[in-house]
Design a protein around this motif. Structure first.
Motif, PDB file in Angstrom:
ATOM      1  N   ALA A   4      37.855  -7.351 -28.499  1.00 25.59           N
ATOM      2  CA  ALA A   4      37.103  -7.735 -27.303  1.00 25.59           C
ATOM      3  C   ALA A   4      35.972  -6.757 -27.013  1.00 25.59           C
ATOM      4  O   ALA A   4      35.023  -7.096 -26.292  1.00 25.59           O
ATOM      5  N   LEU A   5      36.036  -5.549 -27.567  1.00 19.68           N
ATOM      6  CA  LEU A   5      35.007  -4.538 -27.316  1.00 19.68           C
ATOM      7  C   LEU A   5      33.770  -4.705 -28.199  1.00 19.68           C
ATOM      8  O   LEU A   5      32.918  -3.816 -28.215  1.00 19.68           O
ATOM      9  N   THR A   6      33.659  -5.800 -28.923  1.00 21.43           N
ATOM     10  CA  THR A   6      32.462  -6.017 -29.746  1.00 21.43           C
ATOM     11  C   THR A   6      31.209  -6.079 -28.879  1.00 21.43           C
ATOM     12  O   THR A   6      30.132  -5.630 -29.285  1.00 21.43           O
ATOM     13  N   GLY A   7      31.323  -6.625 -27.676  1.00 22.14           N
ATOM     14  CA  GLY A   7      30.187  -6.628 -26.763  1.00 22.14           C
ATOM     15  C   GLY A   7      29.740  -5.221 -26.405  1.00 22.14           C
ATOM     16  O   GLY A   7      28.547  -4.964 -26.225  1.00 22.14           O
ATOM     17  N   PHE A   8      30.701  -4.304 -26.286  1.00 22.09           N
ATOM     18  CA  PHE A   8      30.351  -2.903 -26.046  1.00 22.09           C
ATOM     19  C   PHE A   8      29.532  -2.338 -27.212  1.00 22.09           C
ATOM     20  O   PHE A   8      28.548  -1.619 -26.995  1.00 22.09           O
ATOM     21  N   ALA A   9      29.928  -2.657 -28.442  1.00 19.37           N
ATOM     22  CA  ALA A   9      29.207  -2.142 -29.605  1.00 19.37           C
ATOM     23  C   ALA A   9      27.761  -2.610 -29.604  1.00 19.37           C
ATOM     24  O   ALA A   9      26.838  -1.853 -29.910  1.00 19.37           O
ATOM     25  N   SER A  10      27.548  -3.874 -29.250  1.00 16.35           N
ATOM     26  CA  SER A  10      26.182  -4.399 -29.200  1.00 16.35           C
ATOM     27  C   SER A  10      25.363  -3.711 -28.122  1.00 16.35           C
ATOM     28  O   SER A  10      24.214  -3.305 -28.357  1.00 16.35           O
ATOM     29  N   ALA A  11      25.928  -3.528 -26.925  1.00 16.84           N
ATOM     30  CA  ALA A  11      25.190  -2.908 -25.829  1.00 16.84           C
ATOM     31  C   ALA A  11      24.932  -1.435 -26.077  1.00 16.84           C
ATOM     32  O   ALA A  11      23.920  -0.886 -25.625  1.00 16.84           O
ATOM     33  N   PHE A  12      25.816  -0.774 -26.802  1.00 18.25           N
ATOM     34  CA  PHE A  12      25.720   0.672 -26.990  1.00 18.25           C
ATOM     35  C   PHE A  12      24.858   1.025 -28.191  1.00 18.25           C
ATOM     36  O   PHE A  12      23.895   1.795 -28.079  1.00 18.25           O
ATOM     37  N   PHE A  13      25.157   0.475 -29.367  1.00 19.06           N
ATOM     38  CA  PHE A  13      24.499   0.900 -30.595  1.00 19.06           C
ATOM     39  C   PHE A  13      23.131   0.242 -30.787  1.00 19.06           C
ATOM     40  O   PHE A  13      22.212   0.872 -31.304  1.00 19.06           O
ATOM     41  N   ASN A  14      22.997  -1.025 -30.396  1.00 18.96           N
ATOM     42  CA  ASN A  14      21.698  -1.682 -30.562  1.00 18.96           C
ATOM     43  C   ASN A  14      20.614  -0.978 -29.748  1.00 18.96           C
ATOM     44  O   ASN A  14      19.497  -0.788 -30.219  1.00 18.96           O
ATOM     45  N   VAL A  15      20.943  -0.612 -28.522  1.00 16.86           N
ATOM     46  CA  VAL A  15      19.938  -0.021 -27.640  1.00 16.86           C
ATOM     47  C   VAL A  15      19.588   1.393 -28.071  1.00 16.86           C
ATOM     48  O   VAL A  15      18.410   1.779 -28.113  1.00 16.86           O
ATOM     49  N   ARG A  16      20.574   2.187 -28.415  1.00 20.94           N
ATOM     50  CA  ARG A  16      20.344   3.610 -28.636  1.00 20.94           C
ATOM     51  C   ARG A  16      19.852   3.925 -30.051  1.00 20.94           C
ATOM     52  O   ARG A  16      19.091   4.875 -30.223  1.00 20.94           O
ATOM     53  N   LEU A  17      20.286   3.165 -31.029  1.00 18.30           N
ATOM     54  CA  LEU A  17      19.955   3.537 -32.408  1.00 18.30           C
ATOM     55  C   LEU A  17      19.331   2.408 -33.218  1.00 18.30           C
ATOM     56  O   LEU A  17      18.258   2.566 -33.790  1.00 18.30           O
TER      57      LEU A  17
END
Length: 283
Positions: free
Chosen positions: A101-114
């Motif tokens: 369920a935390l896949t949305g977290f990965a998108s919000a965190f890694f896409n924006v920062r890196l």
């Protein structure tokens, strides 16, 4: 003893000469970058038409490239693929420990920062930057730059500073498309392909998406664009050796700008987020 000295001193001289040449190149590049930044005011004042032409050419492309939308479309497809990769890797890795369920977290965190800033930087270096180096290099070997100087044109402002301004302006819609495509690809890959509930994905995505991170990410993309365009205009402006020299200059410029893009990303990320990433996850 004489033989040893005769063998060691030439090596020492060659090593010192290599260091001296390297420092001299760094000094020349720094001087050119200073003149280019200083010439931005002259470019705005005297060469506004050229700046507008370069913005249109860089953003939408010319000739056959304009049919597919130019650089903006290319960067959009690049970030579409990297966003899909976040969905694939994020979902599978989180699924191994039962927290897919935390896949949305990965998108919000890694896409924006890196991912989105670096992908936009790579796309910009490979398209806009390489094109600028090739154009300026062709003008240099054809003595067109010398001809412009003869008729009183401020060549650095007209050719280099104008391209730096255009690159920084073009990166604004470029980065917007990159971020949106990376978000879209990650969401579609997770909810449509893997079948995760869109409500669950959106909940974690919105929870961990920090608007301040988006602003810093945008400023990071602008800083990357400035550095990339400075590097590419220098290598194009100083190209020599005929068509082969122009090709070599393009290769050197792309290699250097990719290193600079990664360095800018690391420096700004450490300065803004720190070593911990300003992130805490607790249940």
């Amino acid at each position: 003893m004489t033989a040893v000295q005769g063998d060691s001193f030439p090596r020492l001289r060659r090593r010192l000469s290599g260091w001296s040449d390297g420092l001299s190149r760094i000094g020349l590049q720094t001087k050119f970058y200073g003149y280019t930044l200083k010439g931005i005011w002259d470019a705005f004042r005297y060469y506004k038409t050229e700046i507008i032409r370069l913005i249109a050419q860089m953003g939408l492309g010319a000739g056959a490239l304009a049919v597919i939308g130019g650089t903006i479309a290319i960067v959009g497809f690049l970030t579409l693929s990297t966003g899909a990769l976040v969905a694939v890797q994020g979902y599978n890795q989180f699924a191994t420990i039962g927290v897919e369920a935390l896949t949305g977290f990965a998108s919000a965190f890694f896409n924006v920062r890196l991912i989105a800033p670096l992908t936009a930087g790579v796309g910009m270096a490979a398209t806009i930057g390489a094109g600028a180096t090739a154009q300026l290099g062709a003008m240099r070997i054809n003595e067109e730059i010398d001809a412009l100087e003869v008729i009183g044109i401020r060549t650095i402002a007209y050719l280099a500073s104008a391209r730096v301004i255009a690159g920084v302006v073009v990166v604004i819609p470029l980065y917007c498309v990159a971020v949106l495509m990376s978000f879209l690809a990650a969401r579609v890959g997770t909810t449509v392909i893997y079948g995760q509930s869109s409500g669950v994905y959106d909940h974690y995505f919105r929870t961990f998406l920090n608007p301040v991170d988006l602003i810093w990410s945008f400023l990071q993309a602008v800083a990357m664009a400035l550095a990339i365009m400075l590097v590419h205009t220098y290598y194009g402006f100083t190209a020599s050796g005929g068509p082969a020299g122009v090709g070599e200059a393009v290769g050197r410029a792309v290699r250097t700008s990719l290193i600079i893009a990664a360095l800018v990303t690391v420096m700004i990320s450490l300065a803004v987020y720190g070593q911990s990433g300003n992130f805490n996850l607790s249940g």
